[in-house]
Design a protein around this motif. Sequence first.
Motif, short mmCIF file in Angstrom:
data_model
loop_
_atom_site.label_atom_id
_atom_site.label_comp_id
_atom_site.label_asym_id
_atom_site.label_seq_id
_atom_site.Cartn_x
_atom_site.Cartn_y
_atom_site.Cartn_z
N PHE A 134 -41.88 5.18 28.65
CA PHE A 134 -42.74 4.56 29.65
C PHE A 134 -41.95 3.53 30.45
O PHE A 134 -40.93 3.00 29.99
CB PHE A 134 -43.94 3.89 28.99
CG PHE A 134 -45.01 4.86 28.53
CD1 PHE A 134 -46.16 5.04 29.28
CD2 PHE A 134 -44.85 5.60 27.37
CE1 PHE A 134 -47.14 5.93 28.87
CE2 PHE A 134 -45.81 6.49 26.95
CZ PHE A 134 -46.96 6.67 27.70
N ALA A 135 -42.44 3.24 31.66
CA ALA A 135 -41.81 2.25 32.53
C ALA A 135 -42.87 1.27 33.01
O ALA A 135 -44.03 1.64 33.22
CB ALA A 135 -41.15 2.93 33.73
N LEU A 136 -42.47 0.02 33.20
CA LEU A 136 -43.36 -1.02 33.71
C LEU A 136 -43.07 -1.22 35.19
O LEU A 136 -41.93 -1.46 35.60
CB LEU A 136 -43.14 -2.32 32.95
CG LEU A 136 -44.06 -3.50 33.30
CD1 LEU A 136 -45.52 -3.14 33.03
CD2 LEU A 136 -43.66 -4.74 32.53
N LYS A 196 -50.93 -6.55 43.28
CA LYS A 196 -51.56 -7.30 42.20
C LYS A 196 -51.70 -6.48 40.92
O LYS A 196 -52.24 -6.97 39.93
CB LYS A 196 -52.94 -7.80 42.64
CG LYS A 196 -52.91 -8.88 43.69
CD LYS A 196 -54.31 -9.44 43.93
CE LYS A 196 -54.27 -10.63 44.89
NZ LYS A 196 -55.62 -11.22 45.07
N ALA A 197 -51.22 -5.25 40.95
CA ALA A 197 -51.38 -4.36 39.80
C ALA A 197 -50.06 -4.17 39.07
O ALA A 197 -49.02 -3.95 39.68
CB ALA A 197 -51.92 -3.01 40.25
N SER A 198 -50.14 -4.27 37.74
CA SER A 198 -49.02 -3.91 36.87
C SER A 198 -49.37 -2.58 36.21
O SER A 198 -50.48 -2.40 35.71
CB SER A 198 -48.82 -4.98 35.80
OG SER A 198 -48.58 -6.25 36.38
N LEU A 199 -48.42 -1.67 36.22
CA LEU A 199 -48.65 -0.34 35.67
C LEU A 199 -47.64 -0.04 34.58
O LEU A 199 -46.43 -0.26 34.76
CB LEU A 199 -48.53 0.75 36.75
CG LEU A 199 -49.50 0.73 37.92
CD1 LEU A 199 -49.04 -0.22 39.02
CD2 LEU A 199 -49.67 2.13 38.50
N LEU A 200 -48.14 0.46 33.47
CA LEU A 200 -47.29 0.97 32.39
C LEU A 200 -47.45 2.49 32.46
O LEU A 200 -48.51 3.03 32.13
CB LEU A 200 -47.77 0.42 31.05
CG LEU A 200 -46.84 0.55 29.85
CD1 LEU A 200 -45.47 -0.05 30.14
CD2 LEU A 200 -47.46 -0.13 28.64
N LEU A 232 -52.69 1.44 25.12
CA LEU A 232 -51.70 2.49 25.33
C LEU A 232 -50.63 2.43 24.25
O LEU A 232 -50.24 3.46 23.68
CB LEU A 232 -51.07 2.37 26.71
CG LEU A 232 -50.10 3.48 27.11
CD1 LEU A 232 -50.14 3.74 28.61
CD2 LEU A 232 -48.66 3.19 26.67
N ALA A 233 -50.16 1.22 23.95
CA ALA A 233 -49.08 1.06 22.96
C ALA A 233 -49.51 1.56 21.58
O ALA A 233 -48.77 2.29 20.91
CB ALA A 233 -48.64 -0.39 22.90
N ILE A 234 -50.72 1.19 21.15
CA ILE A 234 -51.14 1.61 19.81
C ILE A 234 -51.50 3.10 19.79
O ILE A 234 -51.29 3.78 18.77
CB ILE A 234 -52.31 0.75 19.28
CG1 ILE A 234 -52.42 0.95 17.75
CG2 ILE A 234 -53.62 1.08 19.98
CD1 ILE A 234 -53.32 -0.04 17.07
N THR A 235 -51.98 3.63 20.92
CA THR A 235 -52.24 5.07 20.97
C THR A 235 -50.96 5.86 20.80
O THR A 235 -50.91 6.87 20.08
CB THR A 235 -52.93 5.45 22.29
OG1 THR A 235 -54.15 4.70 22.43
CG2 THR A 235 -53.26 6.94 22.33
N LEU A 262 -55.81 11.68 22.15
CA LEU A 262 -55.49 11.96 23.55
C LEU A 262 -54.07 11.52 23.87
O LEU A 262 -53.49 10.69 23.18
CB LEU A 262 -56.47 11.23 24.46
CG LEU A 262 -57.95 11.58 24.31
CD1 LEU A 262 -58.80 10.69 25.20
CD2 LEU A 262 -58.20 13.04 24.66
N GLN A 263 -53.55 12.06 24.97
CA GLN A 263 -52.21 11.66 25.41
C GLN A 263 -52.34 10.70 26.59
O GLN A 263 -52.75 11.09 27.68
CB GLN A 263 -51.40 12.89 25.84
CG GLN A 263 -50.00 12.53 26.33
CD GLN A 263 -49.19 13.75 26.69
OE1 GLN A 263 -49.21 14.75 25.98
NE2 GLN A 263 -48.48 13.68 27.80
N PRO A 264 -52.01 9.42 26.40
CA PRO A 264 -52.07 8.48 27.53
C PRO A 264 -50.86 8.65 28.43
O PRO A 264 -49.75 8.93 27.95
CB PRO A 264 -52.04 7.11 26.83
CG PRO A 264 -51.28 7.35 25.58
CD PRO A 264 -51.56 8.77 25.16
N ILE A 265 -51.08 8.50 29.75
CA ILE A 265 -49.94 8.60 30.67
C ILE A 265 -49.78 7.33 31.51
O ILE A 265 -48.74 7.16 32.16
CB ILE A 265 -50.04 9.84 31.58
CG1 ILE A 265 -51.32 9.80 32.41
CG2 ILE A 265 -49.99 11.11 30.75
CD1 ILE A 265 -51.36 10.88 33.48
#
Length: 297
Positions: free
Chosen positions: A11-13, A18-22, A101-104, A115-118
């Motif tokens: 994953f990338a940050l 104003k939005a942070s995306l992982l 997302l991290a714990i999933t 499920l697969q988080p993206i």
Amino acid sequence: MPTRIQIPHGFALIQRGKASLLVREDYKDLLLRKRVEDFQNYLRADVRTFPPTFFHGRTPHPSIPIREGERVVIRQYVHGGLLRALTQNLYLLGSRSFEELAITEEIRSCGIPTLQPIAAIHQSVLGPLYRACLLTLELPDAVNLIQYLQQFGSHPSPQKLLLKRKMARSAGLLLQRFHRSGFFHGDLQLKNILVLGDEPLLIDFDRSYRKEVLSIKERMKNLLRLNRSVEKWRRMGVPISRTDRWRFFLAYAGEDRSIRTAMQTAIQTCAVRHLFHRCAWTIEDLVGSGQFGARGL
């Protein structure tokens, strides 16, 4: 941008306004082209110009096409109960979507079906206030356990009864594996168990956590939460018998006598609590129906 972020492998940050995306690396370009950081636009989408599929939790979750044969479900974080009428989708401090997302991903790495988080999105609003959402790949043929059980009716055929019994056992073994891996579910209820084919999956790990070893008290807390969900939906007509429940519990406990004893004690002492929770369900139903919403405050 939230601080102390755990970035899972692959994953990338990214910061967009104003939005942070992982974001999962192999979906990054696709999602950025879709401008998913403005997820509110998808939640407000006019179905005549952009026809998403909607899944329902506390609020509708739009499912948008991402590439041929794949769709992504956008689940916005919304408070439950009475708090929903006051704050709705605003949160204070932290970063719930990044944590989930991290714990999933950690749960997936243990081979536990889910499920697969993206992607996870943290959208700053004002100061420490933020909105958040989690994006997961859609499983088009999956249903939640409530929907799965409703198909059997009150008098299932022998063949269907065998399927129902098998699913109760499979769900019990799945939760046993989840707990033995050290995971605690933040909201274990029937809606958060999906069925795909003949396999159960656990979902929705908001406020979940992992320890080296879960205590019996923590495990019972999860089981009692699930039992309250069973009671609620049984009252609403979902065909769940006492035998179904015990088949699940026995599969979960296996040969562990300490777990069996703790479960029997917990279930025997939780009957009084159901009166309180029946009242809570009534209030939550009123809030959800809008009869006790923001206009009435």
